[in-house]
Design a protein around this motif. Structure first.
Motif, PDB file in Angstrom:
ATOM      1  N   MET A  62      -3.856  41.377  66.700  1.00  0.00           N
ATOM      2  CA  MET A  62      -4.545  42.340  65.895  1.00  0.00           C
ATOM      3  C   MET A  62      -6.036  42.130  66.098  1.00  0.00           C
ATOM      4  N   SER A  63      -6.775  43.225  66.135  1.00  0.00           N
ATOM      5  CA  SER A  63      -8.224  43.151  66.195  1.00  0.00           C
ATOM      6  C   SER A  63      -8.803  44.299  65.375  1.00  0.00           C
ATOM      7  N   SER A  64     -10.069  44.183  65.054  1.00  0.00           N
ATOM      8  CA  SER A  64     -10.732  45.184  64.218  1.00  0.00           C
ATOM      9  C   SER A  64     -11.963  45.700  64.947  1.00  0.00           C
ATOM     10  N   ARG A  65     -12.145  47.006  64.907  1.00  0.00           N
ATOM     11  CA  ARG A  65     -13.317  47.646  65.497  1.00  0.00           C
ATOM     12  C   ARG A  65     -13.862  48.641  64.491  1.00  0.00           C
ATOM     13  N   SER A  66     -15.173  48.811  64.465  1.00  0.00           N
ATOM     14  CA  SER A  66     -15.766  49.777  63.540  1.00  0.00           C
ATOM     15  C   SER A  66     -15.888  51.162  64.160  1.00  0.00           C
ATOM     16  N   ARG A  67     -15.733  51.238  65.493  1.00  0.00           N
ATOM     17  CA  ARG A  67     -15.855  52.518  66.198  1.00  0.00           C
ATOM     18  C   ARG A  67     -14.858  52.571  67.346  1.00  0.00           C
ATOM     19  N   LEU A  68     -14.559  53.777  67.770  1.00  0.00           N
ATOM     20  CA  LEU A  68     -13.688  53.960  68.926  1.00  0.00           C
ATOM     21  C   LEU A  68     -14.489  53.792  70.203  1.00  0.00           C
ATOM     22  N   ASP A  69     -13.850  53.277  71.243  1.00  0.00           N
ATOM     23  CA  ASP A  69     -14.501  53.099  72.536  1.00  0.00           C
ATOM     24  C   ASP A  69     -14.254  54.343  73.384  1.00  0.00           C
ATOM     25  N   HIS A  71     -10.206  57.217  58.936  1.00  0.00           N
ATOM     26  CA  HIS A  71     -10.873  58.470  59.294  1.00  0.00           C
ATOM     27  C   HIS A  71     -12.389  58.307  59.440  1.00  0.00           C
ATOM     28  N   GLN A  72     -12.967  57.289  58.795  1.00  0.00           N
ATOM     29  CA  GLN A  72     -14.406  57.080  58.884  1.00  0.00           C
ATOM     30  C   GLN A  72     -14.836  56.581  60.270  1.00  0.00           C
ATOM     31  N   ALA A  73     -13.889  56.106  61.069  1.00  0.00           N
ATOM     32  CA  ALA A  73     -14.208  55.671  62.429  1.00  0.00           C
ATOM     33  C   ALA A  73     -14.223  56.845  63.405  1.00  0.00           C
ATOM     34  N   LEU A  74     -13.876  58.024  62.930  1.00  0.00           N
ATOM     35  CA  LEU A  74     -13.843  59.211  63.784  1.00  0.00           C
ATOM     36  C   LEU A  74     -15.237  59.813  63.901  1.00  0.00           C
ATOM     37  N   THR A  75     -16.089  59.119  64.613  1.00  0.00           N
ATOM     38  CA  THR A  75     -17.447  59.603  64.838  1.00  0.00           C
ATOM     39  C   THR A  75     -17.508  60.203  66.234  1.00  0.00           C
ATOM     40  N   GLY A  76     -18.450  61.063  66.449  1.00  0.00           N
ATOM     41  CA  GLY A  76     -18.592  61.673  67.767  1.00  0.00           C
ATOM     42  C   GLY A  76     -17.910  63.025  67.840  1.00  0.00           C
ATOM     43  N   PRO A  77     -18.039  63.667  68.983  1.00  0.00           N
ATOM     44  CA  PRO A  77     -17.463  64.999  69.173  1.00  0.00           C
ATOM     45  C   PRO A  77     -15.938  64.990  69.068  1.00  0.00           C
ATOM     46  N   ARG A  78     -15.404  66.064  68.536  1.00  0.00           N
ATOM     47  CA  ARG A  78     -13.963  66.210  68.359  1.00  0.00           C
ATOM     48  C   ARG A  78     -13.219  65.997  69.679  1.00  0.00           C
ATOM     49  N   GLU A  79     -13.766  66.500  70.776  1.00  0.00           N
ATOM     50  CA  GLU A  79     -13.103  66.380  72.079  1.00  0.00           C
ATOM     51  C   GLU A  79     -12.932  64.911  72.481  1.00  0.00           C
ATOM     52  N   GLN A  80     -13.923  64.076  72.176  1.00  0.00           N
ATOM     53  CA  GLN A  80     -13.811  62.649  72.500  1.00  0.00           C
ATOM     54  C   GLN A  80     -12.748  61.974  71.646  1.00  0.00           C
ATOM     55  N   SER A  84      -6.383  58.248  55.772  1.00  0.00           N
ATOM     56  CA  SER A  84      -7.292  59.300  55.328  1.00  0.00           C
ATOM     57  C   SER A  84      -6.838  59.826  53.972  1.00  0.00           C
ATOM     58  N   SER A  85      -7.771  60.377  53.214  1.00  0.00           N
ATOM     59  CA  SER A  85      -7.403  60.945  51.915  1.00  0.00           C
ATOM     60  C   SER A  85      -6.684  62.278  52.074  1.00  0.00           C
ATOM     61  N   ASP A 112       1.372  58.935  62.411  1.00  0.00           N
ATOM     62  CA  ASP A 112       1.646  58.855  60.977  1.00  0.00           C
ATOM     63  C   ASP A 112       0.337  58.969  60.210  1.00  0.00           C
ATOM     64  N   LEU A 113       0.446  59.342  58.954  1.00  0.00           N
ATOM     65  CA  LEU A 113      -0.698  59.430  58.053  1.00  0.00           C
ATOM     66  C   LEU A 113      -0.413  58.557  56.846  1.00  0.00           C
ATOM     67  N   VAL A 114      -1.341  57.660  56.538  1.00  0.00           N
ATOM     68  CA  VAL A 114      -1.277  56.876  55.306  1.00  0.00           C
ATOM     69  C   VAL A 114      -2.423  57.385  54.444  1.00  0.00           C
ATOM     70  N   GLU A 115      -2.061  57.927  53.298  1.00  0.00           N
ATOM     71  CA  GLU A 115      -3.083  58.529  52.444  1.00  0.00           C
ATOM     72  C   GLU A 115      -3.806  57.491  51.605  1.00  0.00           C
ATOM     73  N   LYS A 116      -5.118  57.727  51.449  1.00  0.00           N
ATOM     74  CA  LYS A 116      -5.955  56.905  50.567  1.00  0.00           C
ATOM     75  C   LYS A 116      -5.838  57.455  49.160  1.00  0.00           C
ATOM     76  N   PRO A 117      -5.892  56.646  48.156  1.00  0.00           N
ATOM     77  CA  PRO A 117      -5.990  55.195  48.240  1.00  0.00           C
ATOM     78  C   PRO A 117      -4.668  54.598  48.732  1.00  0.00           C
ATOM     79  N   VAL A 118      -4.783  53.601  49.581  1.00  0.00           N
ATOM     80  CA  VAL A 118      -3.600  52.959  50.153  1.00  0.00           C
ATOM     81  C   VAL A 118      -2.913  52.143  49.070  1.00  0.00           C
TER      82      VAL A 118
END
Length: 90
Positions: free
Chosen positions: A1-8, A25-34, A49-50, A62-68
């Motif tokens: 297991m590892s943790s990243r704050s952003r997608l590569d 969902h907060q790690a989904l930064t950048g253009p939608r296409e990426q 995501s909420s 799968d989707l796990v709704e917030k609050p988890v």
């Protein structure tokens, strides 16, 4: 297991080396296409995501709704690793 704050986004295939990815969902930064490119080539993704993100509904597993609550994420990981199907879409 590892943790990243952003997608590569520079290396979307890097996400394929995991058995599954838990993605807030907060790690989904950048253009939608990426984001779509990354998610398409990555290991099965559990989106935390909420609310569902419609443009990812056919891509994430799968989707796990917030609050988890309780073991929701662990249960989702178990289902994916057991080979159970993709997220239900509307």
């Amino acid at each position: 297991m590892s943790s990243r704050s952003r997608l590569d986004y520079a290396n979307p295939a890097a996400g394929a080396r995991y058995d599954c990815i838990v993605l807030d969902h907060q790690a989904l930064t950048g253009p939608r296409e990426q984001v779509i490119e990354f998610c398409t080539h990555a290991a099965p993704i559990i989106l935390v995501s909420s609310t569902p993100i419609e443009w990812l509904s056919g891509i994430v597993h799968d989707l796990v709704e917030k609050p988890v609550m309780g073991g929701a994420i662990a249960n989702s990981v178990r289902r994916i690793l057991a080979g159970e199907g993709r997220m239900r879409t509307k």
